[in-house]
Design a protein around this motif. Structure first.
Motif, PDB file in Angstrom:
ATOM      1  N   VAL A   6       0.837  -1.200   0.000  1.00 50.92           N
ATOM      2  CA  VAL A   6       0.000   0.000   0.000  1.00 50.92           C
ATOM      3  C   VAL A   6       0.875   1.255   0.000  1.00 50.92           C
ATOM      4  O   VAL A   6       0.618   2.212  -0.737  1.00 50.92           O
ATOM      5  N   LEU A   7       1.919   1.241   0.830  1.00 52.85           N
ATOM      6  CA  LEU A   7       2.834   2.387   0.877  1.00 52.85           C
ATOM      7  C   LEU A   7       3.500   2.604  -0.481  1.00 52.85           C
ATOM      8  O   LEU A   7       3.620   3.750  -0.955  1.00 52.85           O
ATOM      9  N   ALA A   8       3.932   1.516  -1.114  1.00 49.13           N
ATOM     10  CA  ALA A   8       4.562   1.643  -2.427  1.00 49.13           C
ATOM     11  C   ALA A   8       3.593   2.248  -3.434  1.00 49.13           C
ATOM     12  O   ALA A   8       3.959   3.130  -4.230  1.00 49.13           O
ATOM     13  N   GLY A   9       2.342   1.794  -3.408  1.00 49.79           N
ATOM     14  CA  GLY A   9       1.350   2.339  -4.324  1.00 49.79           C
ATOM     15  C   GLY A   9       1.061   3.799  -4.063  1.00 49.79           C
ATOM     16  O   GLY A   9       0.889   4.592  -5.003  1.00 49.79           O
ATOM     17  N   TRP A  10       1.023   4.169  -2.788  1.00 49.98           N
ATOM     18  CA  TRP A  10       0.763   5.559  -2.427  1.00 49.98           C
ATOM     19  C   TRP A  10       1.893   6.474  -2.903  1.00 49.98           C
ATOM     20  O   TRP A  10       1.655   7.538  -3.477  1.00 49.98           O
ATOM     21  N   LEU A  11       3.126   6.049  -2.686  1.00 52.67           N
ATOM     22  CA  LEU A  11       4.277   6.867  -3.074  1.00 52.67           C
ATOM     23  C   LEU A  11       4.418   6.933  -4.601  1.00 52.67           C
ATOM     24  O   LEU A  11       4.693   7.998  -5.164  1.00 52.67           O
TER      25      LEU A  11
ATOM     26  N   LEU B 231      -1.892 -10.439  -5.041  1.00 52.26           N
ATOM     27  CA  LEU B 231      -2.305  -9.451  -4.043  1.00 52.26           C
ATOM     28  C   LEU B 231      -1.615  -8.095  -4.197  1.00 52.26           C
ATOM     29  O   LEU B 231      -2.160  -7.072  -3.763  1.00 52.26           O
ATOM     30  N   GLY B 232      -0.412  -8.077  -4.788  1.00 56.14           N
ATOM     31  CA  GLY B 232       0.333  -6.828  -4.885  1.00 56.14           C
ATOM     32  C   GLY B 232      -0.388  -5.726  -5.649  1.00 56.14           C
ATOM     33  O   GLY B 232      -0.494  -4.595  -5.155  1.00 56.14           O
ATOM     34  N   PRO B 233      -0.917  -6.005  -6.860  1.00 53.60           N
ATOM     35  CA  PRO B 233      -1.589  -4.927  -7.600  1.00 53.60           C
ATOM     36  C   PRO B 233      -2.797  -4.322  -6.888  1.00 53.60           C
ATOM     37  O   PRO B 233      -2.894  -3.087  -6.809  1.00 53.60           O
ATOM     38  N   PRO B 234      -3.731  -5.127  -6.323  1.00 55.03           N
ATOM     39  CA  PRO B 234      -4.845  -4.472  -5.624  1.00 55.03           C
ATOM     40  C   PRO B 234      -4.420  -3.697  -4.390  1.00 55.03           C
ATOM     41  O   PRO B 234      -5.002  -2.653  -4.070  1.00 55.03           O
ATOM     42  N   LEU B 235      -3.383  -4.175  -3.701  1.00 54.11           N
ATOM     43  CA  LEU B 235      -2.905  -3.428  -2.540  1.00 54.11           C
ATOM     44  C   LEU B 235      -2.229  -2.127  -2.968  1.00 54.11           C
ATOM     45  O   LEU B 235      -2.416  -1.076  -2.341  1.00 54.11           O
ATOM     46  N   GLY B 236      -1.437  -2.187  -4.040  1.00 56.51           N
ATOM     47  CA  GLY B 236      -0.833  -0.961  -4.556  1.00 56.51           C
ATOM     48  C   GLY B 236      -1.877   0.014  -5.058  1.00 56.51           C
ATOM     49  O   GLY B 236      -1.762   1.232  -4.855  1.00 56.51           O
ATOM     50  N   LEU B 237      -2.928  -0.518  -5.698  1.00 55.29           N
ATOM     51  CA  LEU B 237      -4.026   0.332  -6.146  1.00 55.29           C
ATOM     52  C   LEU B 237      -4.727   0.990  -4.959  1.00 55.29           C
ATOM     53  O   LEU B 237      -5.124   2.158  -5.024  1.00 55.29           O
TER      54      LEU B 237
ATOM     55  N   GLY C 115      -3.271   1.877  -2.226  1.00 59.25           N
ATOM     56  CA  GLY C 115      -2.415   2.997  -1.846  1.00 59.25           C
ATOM     57  C   GLY C 115      -2.627   4.201  -2.740  1.00 59.25           C
ATOM     58  O   GLY C 115      -2.650   5.347  -2.279  1.00 59.25           O
ATOM     59  N   ALA C 116      -2.789   3.946  -4.041  1.00 59.22           N
ATOM     60  CA  ALA C 116      -3.020   5.055  -4.973  1.00 59.22           C
ATOM     61  C   ALA C 116      -4.365   5.724  -4.705  1.00 59.22           C
ATOM     62  O   ALA C 116      -4.499   6.947  -4.833  1.00 59.22           O
ATOM     63  N   LEU C 117      -5.359   4.946  -4.321  1.00 69.65           N
ATOM     64  CA  LEU C 117      -6.693   5.501  -4.074  1.00 69.65           C
ATOM     65  C   LEU C 117      -6.737   6.392  -2.836  1.00 69.65           C
ATOM     66  O   LEU C 117      -7.671   7.182  -2.678  1.00 69.65           O
ATOM     67  N   ILE C 118      -5.747   6.271  -1.968  1.00 71.66           N
ATOM     68  CA  ILE C 118      -5.712   7.131  -0.785  1.00 71.66           C
ATOM     69  C   ILE C 118      -5.659   8.600  -1.176  1.00 71.66           C
ATOM     70  O   ILE C 118      -6.155   9.476  -0.452  1.00 71.66           O
ATOM     71  N   HIS C 119      -5.092   8.890  -2.340  1.00 75.53           N
ATOM     72  CA  HIS C 119      -5.010  10.278  -2.805  1.00 75.53           C
ATOM     73  C   HIS C 119      -6.369  10.834  -3.222  1.00 75.53           C
ATOM     74  O   HIS C 119      -6.509  12.052  -3.354  1.00 75.53           O
ATOM     75  N   ARG C 120      -7.325   9.954  -3.457  1.00 74.80           N
ATOM     76  CA  ARG C 120      -8.634  10.418  -3.908  1.00 74.80           C
ATOM     77  C   ARG C 120      -9.356  11.147  -2.780  1.00 74.80           C
ATOM     78  O   ARG C 120      -9.313  10.723  -1.625  1.00 74.80           O
ATOM     79  N   PRO C 121     -10.065  12.221  -3.089  1.00 75.79           N
ATOM     80  CA  PRO C 121     -10.850  12.905  -2.055  1.00 75.79           C
ATOM     81  C   PRO C 121     -12.125  12.121  -1.742  1.00 75.79           C
ATOM     82  O   PRO C 121     -12.534  11.244  -2.508  1.00 75.79           O
TER      83      PRO C 121
END
Length: 218
Positions: free
Chosen positions: A70-75, A138-144, A146-152
């Motif tokens: 998740v952290l990797a996806g967020w960054l 599991l890696g792609p959905p978890l990374g995704l 992390g990316a979704l955390i940026h969404r309002p």
């Protein structure tokens, strides 16, 4: 915000996080071996081994590996400039998913490679293959996530709650082994950290909601 050139390139984010997690986890697991305390009961080991076990019980947990993805996806999904429409948002989601997969793939590879340095034997065993496949699944959905955390709005809030929620649930249904002196400290630490994280996430969402409401024209 730092200049884009000063940032780690996004393709390297997942491997750096994964390499760190996998290697550190394996080394921490072998500290009792390095100290010659593997023959002693877990409760009878010295302070250094107890501290290593505390870290080991956290780093070995599934939620910690999920958090790395998740952290990797967020960054990896962060953009140094404002997003320019749906295409930019889709690119961020793709970067996040790829970074999550790379983080877990490299973490798994590094973990078993470091184990090999301590224990010998082969690297390409059944556990390695099992967790490499798990990393791809599991890696792609978890990374995704992390990316979704940026969404309002609710989407970003729910995505941010995945890791603390998962950590809390795992401590309930798969707690650390009771024979470890560190079992209770680890559970309390994880629950406390998860609770504080949830409070911060909810407060952040509550502060942003009125601002969004005022920004909507009547």
């Amino acid at each position: 915000m730092p200049p884009e050139r000063d940032r780690l390139p996004w393709p390297a984010i997942g491997p750096v996080i994964g390499l760190t997690l996998g290697a550190v986890d394996s080394v921490v697991n072998h500290i009792p071996v390095l100290l010659g305390e593997t023959g002693a009961a877990r409760a009878d080991r010295g302070p250094a081994s107890q501290a290593a076990e505390f870290l080991s019980l956290i780093l070995d947990a599934g939620w910690a590996w999920a958090a790395a993805a998740v952290l990797a996806g967020w960054l990896a999904s962060r953009s140094p400039r404002p997003a320019a429409g749906p295409a930019a948002g889709s690119a961020g989601m793709l970067r996040g998913a790829l970074a999550g997969a790379l983080a877990l793939l490299v973490a798994t590879s590094a973990y078993y490679a470091t184990d090999l340095l301590f224990d010998g034997g082969g690297w390409w065993g059944i556990p390695t293959r099992y967790w490499l496949i798990g990393s791809l699944v599991l890696g792609p959905p978890l990374g995704l996530t992390g990316a979704l955390i940026h969404r309002p709005g609710p989407i970003g809030t729910v995505a941010a709650l995945v890791v603390p929620g998962g950590a809390t649930v795992q401590m309930l249904i798969l707690p650390p082994p009771a024979e470890s002196l560190m079992a209770t400290p680890v559970r309390l630490t994880v629950w406390l950290a998860a609770s504080l994280t949830v409070v911060l996430i909810v407060r952040r969402h509550a502060r942003r909601s009125p601002r969004r409401a005022r920004a909507v024209p009547s």
